[in-house]
Motif scaffolding. Structure first.
Motif: not given
Length: 69
Positions: A51-55
């Motif tokens: 999720e952190g990578e996507i955001s």
């Protein structure tokens, strides 16, 4: 156990067998629970990382479109 007599050897062995069986089942269940909890925790950490990578890799409008589809 009848009356005021003490327990016989067979009765004592049955009671001990039940005690050991309950103890073994309890330890097995606790080991299984801890193993599953560790797996779930690892999966959750992986989800948070993704999720952190996507955001951080996409802008806000692309994130909204991804969430709506």
């Amino acid at each position: 156990m009848l009356g005021k007599r003490g327990s016989t050897l067979i009765e004592s062995l049955f009671a001990f067998e039940i005690f050991i069986s309950v103890l073994v089942i309890y330890m097995g269940l606790m080991t299984n629970l801890f193993s599953n909890e560790t797996k779930i925790s690892q999966y959750y950490q992986d989800v948070l990382k993704k999720e952190g990578e996507i955001s951080f890799s996409e802008d806000f409008t692309e994130l909204i479109q991804m969430a709506l589809h």
